[in-house]
Design a protein around this motif. Structure first.
Motif, mmCIF file in Angstrom:
data_model
loop_
_atom_site.group_PDB
_atom_site.id
_atom_site.type_symbol
_atom_site.label_atom_id
_atom_site.label_comp_id
_atom_site.label_asym_id
_atom_site.label_seq_id
_atom_site.Cartn_x
_atom_site.Cartn_y
_atom_site.Cartn_z
ATOM 1 N N HIS A 50 0.859 -1.183 0.000
ATOM 2 C CA HIS A 50 0.000 0.000 0.000
ATOM 3 C C HIS A 50 0.898 1.237 0.000
ATOM 4 C CE1 HIS A 50 -4.263 -1.329 1.161
ATOM 5 N NE2 HIS A 50 -3.584 -2.442 0.945
ATOM 6 N N LEU A 51 0.966 1.936 -1.126
ATOM 7 C CA LEU A 51 1.748 3.168 -1.222
ATOM 8 C C LEU A 51 0.831 4.345 -0.922
ATOM 9 C CD1 LEU A 51 3.788 2.409 -4.468
ATOM 10 C CD2 LEU A 51 4.212 1.660 -2.117
ATOM 11 N N THR A 52 1.351 5.340 -0.193
ATOM 12 C CA THR A 52 0.504 6.455 0.229
ATOM 13 C C THR A 52 1.163 7.795 -0.081
ATOM 14 O OG1 THR A 52 1.450 6.587 2.463
ATOM 15 C CG2 THR A 52 -0.401 5.074 2.137
ATOM 16 N N THR A 53 0.351 8.827 -0.046
ATOM 17 C CA THR A 53 0.831 10.200 -0.221
ATOM 18 C C THR A 53 0.562 11.037 1.022
ATOM 19 O OG1 THR A 53 -1.285 10.820 -1.242
ATOM 20 C CG2 THR A 53 0.484 10.151 -2.727
ATOM 21 N N ILE A 62 -1.674 5.626 8.518
ATOM 22 C CA ILE A 62 -2.067 5.272 9.882
ATOM 23 C C ILE A 62 -3.493 4.717 9.903
ATOM 24 C CG2 ILE A 62 -2.518 6.208 12.191
ATOM 25 C CD1 ILE A 62 -0.209 8.204 11.648
ATOM 26 N N GLU A 63 -4.409 5.370 9.169
ATOM 27 C CA GLU A 63 -5.798 4.904 9.114
ATOM 28 C C GLU A 63 -5.891 3.486 8.545
ATOM 29 O OE1 GLU A 63 -8.759 6.161 10.064
ATOM 30 O OE2 GLU A 63 -7.799 7.885 11.007
ATOM 31 N N THR A 64 -5.107 3.212 7.503
ATOM 32 C CA THR A 64 -5.139 1.888 6.872
ATOM 33 C C THR A 64 -4.798 0.805 7.882
ATOM 34 O OG1 THR A 64 -4.519 2.833 4.731
ATOM 35 C CG2 THR A 64 -4.156 0.465 5.033
ATOM 36 N N LEU A 65 -3.796 1.061 8.710
ATOM 37 C CA LEU A 65 -3.373 0.079 9.711
ATOM 38 C C LEU A 65 -4.382 -0.020 10.853
ATOM 39 C CD1 LEU A 65 -0.910 -1.795 10.327
ATOM 40 C CD2 LEU A 65 -0.053 0.058 11.777
ATOM 41 N N VAL A 66 -4.799 1.120 11.361
ATOM 42 C CA VAL A 66 -5.706 1.155 12.519
ATOM 43 C C VAL A 66 -7.035 0.488 12.197
ATOM 44 C CG1 VAL A 66 -7.095 2.716 13.956
ATOM 45 C CG2 VAL A 66 -4.648 3.162 13.625
ATOM 46 N N ASN A 67 -7.515 0.661 10.963
ATOM 47 C CA ASN A 67 -8.826 0.132 10.573
ATOM 48 C C ASN A 67 -8.772 -1.312 10.074
ATOM 49 O OD1 ASN A 67 -10.082 2.542 11.225
ATOM 50 N ND2 ASN A 67 -9.865 3.382 9.172
ATOM 51 N N GLU A 81 0.584 6.863 17.769
ATOM 52 C CA GLU A 81 -0.783 7.265 17.424
ATOM 53 C C GLU A 81 -1.627 6.045 17.032
ATOM 54 O OE1 GLU A 81 -0.891 10.382 14.525
ATOM 55 O OE2 GLU A 81 0.525 11.624 15.613
ATOM 56 N N ALA A 82 -1.040 5.141 16.258
ATOM 57 C CA ALA A 82 -1.776 3.943 15.838
ATOM 58 C C ALA A 82 -2.093 3.051 17.029
ATOM 59 C CB ALA A 82 -0.964 3.176 14.797
ATOM 60 N N ASN A 83 -1.128 2.855 17.917
ATOM 61 C CA ASN A 83 -1.323 2.023 19.094
ATOM 62 C C ASN A 83 -2.355 2.623 20.053
ATOM 63 O OD1 ASN A 83 -0.079 1.654 22.189
ATOM 64 N ND2 ASN A 83 -0.242 -0.263 21.018
ATOM 65 N N ASN A 84 -2.387 3.943 20.147
ATOM 66 C CA ASN A 84 -3.383 4.606 21.005
ATOM 67 C C ASN A 84 -4.801 4.326 20.518
ATOM 68 O OD1 ASN A 84 -1.483 5.725 22.707
ATOM 69 N ND2 ASN A 84 -1.461 7.713 21.685
ATOM 70 N N ARG A 85 -4.954 4.168 19.216
ATOM 71 C CA ARG A 85 -6.281 3.970 18.632
ATOM 72 C C ARG A 85 -6.635 2.497 18.425
ATOM 73 N NH1 ARG A 85 -6.305 7.402 13.376
ATOM 74 N NH2 ARG A 85 -8.374 6.443 13.242
#
Length: 344
Positions: free
Chosen positions: A74-77, A83-88, A103-107
């Motif tokens: 997954h390439l991002t800009t 972060i959203e991709t991983l968290v969700n 931030e990801a771990n907090n969510r």
């Protein structure tokens, strides 16, 4: 009207139930079949460029060797998208900075650190890179006081950061700036827009983008890190990662530096930062899958793989370089506490 038979009603209810289940699986993250057959890894904008493809592909091959599963990149800009991709629950793995991991771990508590690249010692003792504040070489006198660089001089200037989720491109430099201007009672949010300190604030969305903001004249000062620009620049004066050292963009630099080749910048502030981790989503990988990847990443075979830890003198672009005994090492959540402290 003819009455519907009980069998017809039962079939209809079953079809509706299956449709609802199918819709639910499409919005809540990866479905079971995708998770079983493919591992997704998400990359920040800094590592999503074409010049990093060989490193991404080799990391993908490593993951396949460890798990037997195909890998999707997954390439991002944008940091927030990664972060959203991983968290969700839409990716099993990511390579991200310490602040992004926090931030990801907090969510999503299922997000855990897998490994980090060590320093040249082969241990976590020197597992650091460097956050820079830089200015254009020709403008350096505007940032000096009594012949020495002073952060006082960045006030009222146009500032470029990377992303407010970037460790070395925002969290660390903003902490230093807030500490330096302690009498101003600044908060992080004050550094995200023009007004309280800077005349204007830009976000490059990648370390490369922040550096280019400086070199093309859109910003007077820029925050970015050494490792994210080392494939595009060369040192021409001073020692690496020292205030006062001058770097020049290589003549054959890839995008986005191809528009600013030959431009020179000078470092006015340098701060060590904890190395960026690979992180895993435990809900998708499971404990066994997580441990299998952690052990394989940490193996001597990977440490000696010159396609992953590319020899420093190779002249090739790469994500990781070999200068000594670099390797991947397991790391626990508490290792990132110094970065957490910056937000308190």
């Amino acid at each position: 009207m003819r009455r519907k038979s009980p069998v017809f009603i039962l079939v209809l209810m079953l079809m509706l139930l299956l449709a609802a289940c199918s819709e639910s699986s499409g919005t809540g993250g990866k479905n079971t079949e995708a998770a079983d057959g493919e591992i997704d890894i998400v990359w920040y904008p800094n590592e999503s460029g074409s010049d990093m493809k060989s490193s991404r592909d080799e990391i993908g091959a490593l993951i396949t060797d460890a798990t037997g599963q195909e890998v999707k990149h997954h390439l991002t800009t944008d940091y927030a998208i990664a972060i959203e991709t991983l968290v969700n629950n839409n990716a099993e793995l990511a390579f991200m900075g310490a602040q992004g991991y926090i931030e990801a771990n907090n969510r999503n508590e299922a997000i855990k650190p897998l490994v980090v690249p060590t320093g040249s010692s082969g241990t976590l003792d020197d597992a650091v890179y460097y956050s820079w504040l830089a200015v254009n070489k020709d403008d350096q006198e505007d940032f000096k006081e009594a012949g020495e660089f002073s952060l006082d001089k960045i006030a009222e200037k146009k500032m470029s950061f990377v992303s407010n989720s970037s460790t070395s491109g925002f969290k660390v430099p903003s902490s230093g700036i807030i500490s330096h201007f302690s009498d101003e009672n600044l908060a992080e949010t004050d550094l995200m827009e023009g007004g309280p300190l800077f005349s204007q604030v830009l976000f490059g969305n990648s370390h490369q983008g922040s550096a280019v903001n400086l070199l093309n004249g859109n910003a007077d000062v820029a925050a970015f890190c050494d490792t994210c620009v080392e494939n595009y620049v060369e040192i021409v004066e001073g020692e690496p990662n020292r205030p006062g050292s001058v770097y020049r963009v290589k003549d054959d630099a890839a995008e986005p530096f191809n528009t600013v080749t030959g431009k020179e910048f000078i470092l006015i502030s340098v701060t060590p930062v904890l190395n960026a981790p690979f992180v895993g989503n435990m809900d998708l990988l499971g404990e066994e899958g997580f441990k299998k990847l952690q052990d394989y990443f940490s193996a001597d075979e990977v440490a000696n793989n010159e396609k992953i830890f590319v020899p420093e003198d190779s002249g090739e672009s790469a994500l990781f370089f070999k200068t000594g005994d670099e390797r991947f090492a397991p790391v626990e959540d508490k290792w990132f506490d110094p970065i957490r402290e910056l937000s308190k």
